[in-house]
Design a protein around this motif. Structure first.
Motif, PDB file in Angstrom:
ATOM      1  N   GLN A   1     -13.024  -1.032   0.682  1.00  0.00           N
ATOM      2  CA  GLN A   1     -12.234  -2.102   1.282  1.00  0.00           C
ATOM      3  C   GLN A   1     -12.810  -3.474   0.942  1.00  0.00           C
ATOM      4  O   GLN A   1     -12.069  -4.411   0.611  1.00  0.00           O
TER       5      GLN A   1
ATOM      6  N   ILE B   1      -5.319  -1.576  -7.348  1.00  0.00           N
ATOM      7  CA  ILE B   1      -6.517  -0.951  -6.778  1.00  0.00           C
ATOM      8  C   ILE B   1      -6.128   0.493  -6.465  1.00  0.00           C
ATOM      9  O   ILE B   1      -5.238   0.724  -5.654  1.00  0.00           O
TER      10      ILE B   1
ATOM     11  N   THR C   1     -12.052  -4.241  -2.666  1.00  0.00           N
ATOM     12  CA  THR C   1     -10.631  -4.558  -2.789  1.00  0.00           C
ATOM     13  C   THR C   1     -10.346  -5.996  -2.363  1.00  0.00           C
ATOM     14  O   THR C   1      -9.625  -6.738  -3.033  1.00  0.00           O
ATOM     15  N   SER C   2     -10.903  -6.398  -1.236  1.00  0.00           N
ATOM     16  CA  SER C   2     -10.688  -7.765  -0.758  1.00  0.00           C
ATOM     17  C   SER C   2     -11.271  -8.786  -1.724  1.00  0.00           C
ATOM     18  O   SER C   2     -10.640  -9.803  -2.021  1.00  0.00           O
TER      19      SER C   2
ATOM     20  N   SER D   1     -13.390   6.483  -3.386  1.00  0.00           N
ATOM     21  CA  SER D   1     -12.308   5.917  -2.583  1.00  0.00           C
ATOM     22  C   SER D   1     -11.232   6.948  -2.280  1.00  0.00           C
ATOM     23  O   SER D   1     -11.003   7.890  -3.036  1.00  0.00           O
TER      24      SER D   1
ATOM     25  N   GLU E   1      -8.478   3.998   2.119  1.00  0.00           N
ATOM     26  CA  GLU E   1      -9.362   2.830   2.000  1.00  0.00           C
ATOM     27  C   GLU E   1      -8.750   1.593   2.622  1.00  0.00           C
ATOM     28  O   GLU E   1      -9.434   0.762   3.217  1.00  0.00           O
ATOM     29  N   TYR E   2      -7.454   1.449   2.457  1.00  0.00           N
ATOM     30  CA  TYR E   2      -6.779   0.172   2.674  1.00  0.00           C
ATOM     31  C   TYR E   2      -6.215   0.060   4.082  1.00  0.00           C
ATOM     32  O   TYR E   2      -5.562  -0.920   4.419  1.00  0.00           O
TER      33      TYR E   2
ATOM     34  N   TYR F   1     -11.752  -8.557  -4.955  1.00  0.00           N
ATOM     35  CA  TYR F   1     -10.900  -8.655  -6.144  1.00  0.00           C
ATOM     36  C   TYR F   1      -9.574  -9.349  -5.827  1.00  0.00           C
ATOM     37  O   TYR F   1      -9.081 -10.169  -6.600  1.00  0.00           O
ATOM     38  N   THR F   2      -8.977  -9.015  -4.666  1.00  0.00           N
ATOM     39  CA  THR F   2      -7.691  -9.621  -4.310  1.00  0.00           C
ATOM     40  C   THR F   2      -7.827 -11.131  -4.131  1.00  0.00           C
ATOM     41  O   THR F   2      -6.971 -11.903  -4.582  1.00  0.00           O
TER      42      THR F   2
ATOM     43  N   LEU G   1      -1.859  -1.415  -3.865  1.00  0.00           N
ATOM     44  CA  LEU G   1      -2.964  -0.636  -3.329  1.00  0.00           C
ATOM     45  C   LEU G   1      -2.587   0.844  -3.339  1.00  0.00           C
ATOM     46  O   LEU G   1      -1.898   1.327  -2.443  1.00  0.00           O
TER      47      LEU G   1
ATOM     48  N   SER H   1      -7.196   4.880  -6.044  1.00  0.00           N
ATOM     49  CA  SER H   1      -8.226   5.693  -5.417  1.00  0.00           C
ATOM     50  C   SER H   1      -8.464   7.008  -6.145  1.00  0.00           C
ATOM     51  O   SER H   1      -7.585   7.535  -6.825  1.00  0.00           O
TER      52      SER H   1
ATOM     53  N   HIS I   1       0.844  -1.196   0.000  1.00  0.00           N
ATOM     54  CA  HIS I   1       0.000   0.000   0.000  1.00  0.00           C
ATOM     55  C   HIS I   1       0.880   1.246   0.000  1.00  0.00           C
ATOM     56  O   HIS I   1       1.881   1.299   0.702  1.00  0.00           O
TER      57      HIS I   1
END
Length: 479
Positions: free
Chosen positions: A404, A329, A407-408, A385, A389-390, A410-411, A306, A331, A283
């Motif tokens: 968030q 990801i 993001t999770s 975003s 966010e992360y 997709y990850t 991120l 923002s 991140h």
């Protein structure tokens, strides 16, 4: 159904599998009209103001609206603070002079996740030194023994692919990223979170008598931290991580859960020569660091950046070469939320933009370079975003309600494809199931609809399957 109603719902779920298979709540806000209104028009300004308001959704719709959040936070703050004090007392010659070590609440993360360890997964504190001799503290996260995937119900059998998560700068702390580590662990990954030198609970000054790694806000700290964390994750009692001057018993030595890590070479690697089932996630400055490290560290098979994937040049002037598949990801806003007239430049350095936001802005930082290099890449820009966010930070800094979770989701799907060779199809979906913590040891299933949750200012894009799937504008923003 309003976001506040959704945030406060509680499902009485007896088991993880029952929660995953229960009828989910669907977040289905109306998708933005991406072809109108005209920049500067009253309709455009009204939409922009709503977007700004939504950029505080995590505070307004969860942290302040959920009746369980503040009581959970009040319980977790002293619990985490005491644990950190005891940890510091055990190593008095390795001081952590950081906000994460001293300010109550800084390193709490999401208190609604309290109780995860031992019920949905397991966690184990570890410590190792970086190459400058600074003590780095971290945590391993893994599935419970005999656990089942909470989404599919399938038995999770070791060994598992490995993931290292490198935090962001400006005093990020590892517990701010527990949301992703826990989500991945309960899906069948062995995850290492840690604090880089000078952040969180890791040592501020190096152990070799130099000033290497000081101040912490430098990319070398995050590059070194990522590579040394990878070495620790891969270590075994027979091949321990270098101690770099640590006294006996001062560090963990080797990965206590080394037997859980899948060391078998990937027989269908996405990148020639990259056969390790290992991913790194970073991140902020950590994202810049892993963008560099992926080009030179053959232990890495894929990355998740991120905010933001970087294509270079690196700080030393060296171009960043896209080598492994990258999920980016990114923002809309930086640390602060600003109106559309200040959407020029980077989200982290807003400048005037009288013509309105440039739809290509987020593609230009890294995705376009990966695409030009014909390396698989996916860019996701969550709507409303921010750069925060992360990170789970209580009550203080802006973040959207659903960034968030998206993001999770997709990850998880990205790593399933590139580390477990699962089908690509889930990455192409326009709806995602997600399990969200609601406190009291319960997780609530929701459905995330992709298009309403993606930016109407900046293009999300994909270049997958060696270019067979190529779309530079997933939701018709206008790239």
């Amino acid at each position: 159904m309003t976001l506040r109603t959704l945030a406060s719902r509680r499902l009485a779920t007896a088991t993880l599998l029952a929660a995953a298979l229960a009828a989910p709540t669907t977040y289905a806000a109306a998708a933005p009209d991406r072809g109108a209104p005209e920049p500067g028009s009253p309709e455009y300004v009204a939409r922009d103001l709503q977007n700004i308001d939504d950029a505080y959704g995590r505070i307004t719709d969860v942290q302040l609206a959920d009746p369980d959040y503040l009581p959970a936070l009040a319980t977790e703050i002293p619990t985490v603070a005491l644990a950190q004090l005891l940890e510091q007392a055990a190593t008095p010659t390795r001081p952590s002079i950081t906000p994460g070590a001293f300010f109550p609440g800084w390193n709490v993360g999401n208190p609604l996740r309290a109780g995860w360890d031992g019920t949905r997964g397991r966690a184990l504190p570890v410590s190792f030194t970086n190459r400058y001799g600074a003590l780095l503290r971290g945590t391993l996260h893994a599935p419970l023994e005999g656990a089942r995937d909470p989404y599919t119900g399938k038995r999770l059998r070791p060994p598992f692919p490995g993931v290292v998560i490198t935090e962001g700068s400006v005093q990020g702390s590892e517990n701010m990223y527990l949301w992703l580590a826990q989500d991945l662990a309960e899906r069948g990954y062995l995850v290492l979170t840690y604090d880089v030198q000078g952040q969180g609970t890791s040592q501020t000054l190096p152990g070799d008598g130099s000033l290497s790694g000081v101040p912490s806000q430098q990319i070398d700290n995050f590059v070194v931290g990522t590579r040394d964390a990878l070495t620790f994750l891969l270590s075994t009692p027979q091949d321990p991580a270098p101690a770099y001057g640590a006294a006996e018993g001062e560090v963990t030595g080797s990965n206590p859960w080394h037997a859980l890590l899948d060391r078998r070479p990937d027989r269908r690697p996405s990148t020639a020569g990259r056969t390790a089932k290992i991913a790194v996630v970073g991140h902020s400055l950590g994202a810049s660091a892993i963008s560099q490290v992926q080009a030179v560290d053959e232990r890495i098979s894929t990355i998740v950046a991120l905010d933001k994937l970087q294509s270079g040049p690196a700080e030393d002037g060296t171009p960043v070469e896209p080598v492994v598949p990258a999920l980016a990801i990114q923002s809309e806003y930086g640390f602060t939320v600003s109106p559309w007239l200040l959407s020029g430049g980077s989200s982290l350095r807003p400048t005037p933009a009288p013509g309105g936001p440039d739809p290509l802005r987020e593609r230009a930082t890294g995705f376009d370079a990966w695409r030009d290099a014909e390396v698989d890449s996916l860019l996701v820009v969550p709507r409303a975003s921010t750069h925060l966010e992360y990170t789970d930070i209580p009550l203080a800094l802006p973040a959207s309600r659903w960034g968030q979770a998206l993001t999770s989701a997709y990850t998880q799907r990205w790593l399933d494809h590139y580390l477990k060779n699962k089908p690509l199809r889930p990455l192409l979906a326009d709806r995602f199931r997600y399990l969200e913590p609601v406190g009291g040891g319960q997780w609530e299933p929701v459905v995330l609809e992709r298009d309403p949750l993606l930016s109407f200012y900046y293009c999300s894009a994909m270049h997958l399957a060696g270019g067979a799937i190529d779309d530079g504008d997933l939701t018709g923003v206008g790239c």
